[in-house]
Design a protein around this motif. Sequence first.
Motif: not given
Length: 296
Positions: A80-105
């Motif tokens: 129960d001790r509150r914390l402020i978290i600052d994070a970042f992530a790295r990703y890659r488009i692995s399936d362009v067809e699935q990505f197209r269907q998910a974003t539509g753009a």
Amino acid sequence: MNRSVLILPLIVILIAAALSSIFIVDEREKALVLRFGRVVQIKEDPGIGFRIPVMDQVISYDDRIISIDMEAQEVIPNDDRRLIIDAFARYRISDVEQFRQATGAGGDAAIAMADNRLEQILRDKTREVLGSVSSGDILSTDRTALMLRIRNGAISEAASLGLTVIDVRLKRTDLPTENLAETFRRMVSEREREAEDERARGREAAQRIRAQADRTVIELESDAERLARIAEGEADAERNAIFANAFGQDQEFFQFYRSLEAYRGALQEGNTRLVLSPDNEFFDYLRSPSGAAVAQ
């Protein structure tokens, strides 16, 4: 000449059609070929591709690793001790067809939409993972296991977007400003308690050492006294043996020696008084040859 006039435009048209049917995929990209909005070709390897002019549309997507900086969020660990978290992530488009269907753009619009949806997934997983451990685990320098749990938890949901989460990192972990004073006070109290525990253990160890030392002293003194008494007894026995031997050799001299020892012990300097009759045998060796005691 009329035939040449007709052939030249036709050649130009054919060349233009041939050129418009060719597209190039850069090594940093993947491409989809859409025919009336339906995917008919996926081009993931760099090089030249072909399409049907007018009917087909080519949409390119970034094939590089993309970084996303998440907004700082508040998490509550299991203590129960509150914390402020600052994070970042790295990703890659692995399936362009699935990505197209998910974003539509396509293009930057698709990346922005993917960033928003992936950030929400990561924020949910961050709260879930960090909420199951203590604040001490989060604030420690070794948080690799926690970051792996966040990444692994987000992988399956990110796959539905055609994305592969490569890494998740916690950049900063801070306490809320309003909680700093209370946290510092609690940390001071904990350190004081630990110090008092250490002092108590030290006092207990000191008492054990002193008790052991006292017992050792008593044992040494007892042993020394025993040895001294043995030596004293042996010396007395040897002295008595010498006296007995001397008495056997010259009884008169032995009696004279013992009388001198008695005189030495009885007649001390100062106010020494003896109340004895003059003919007491104590004065045998103090009398003159005439039989009178020697005056002192």
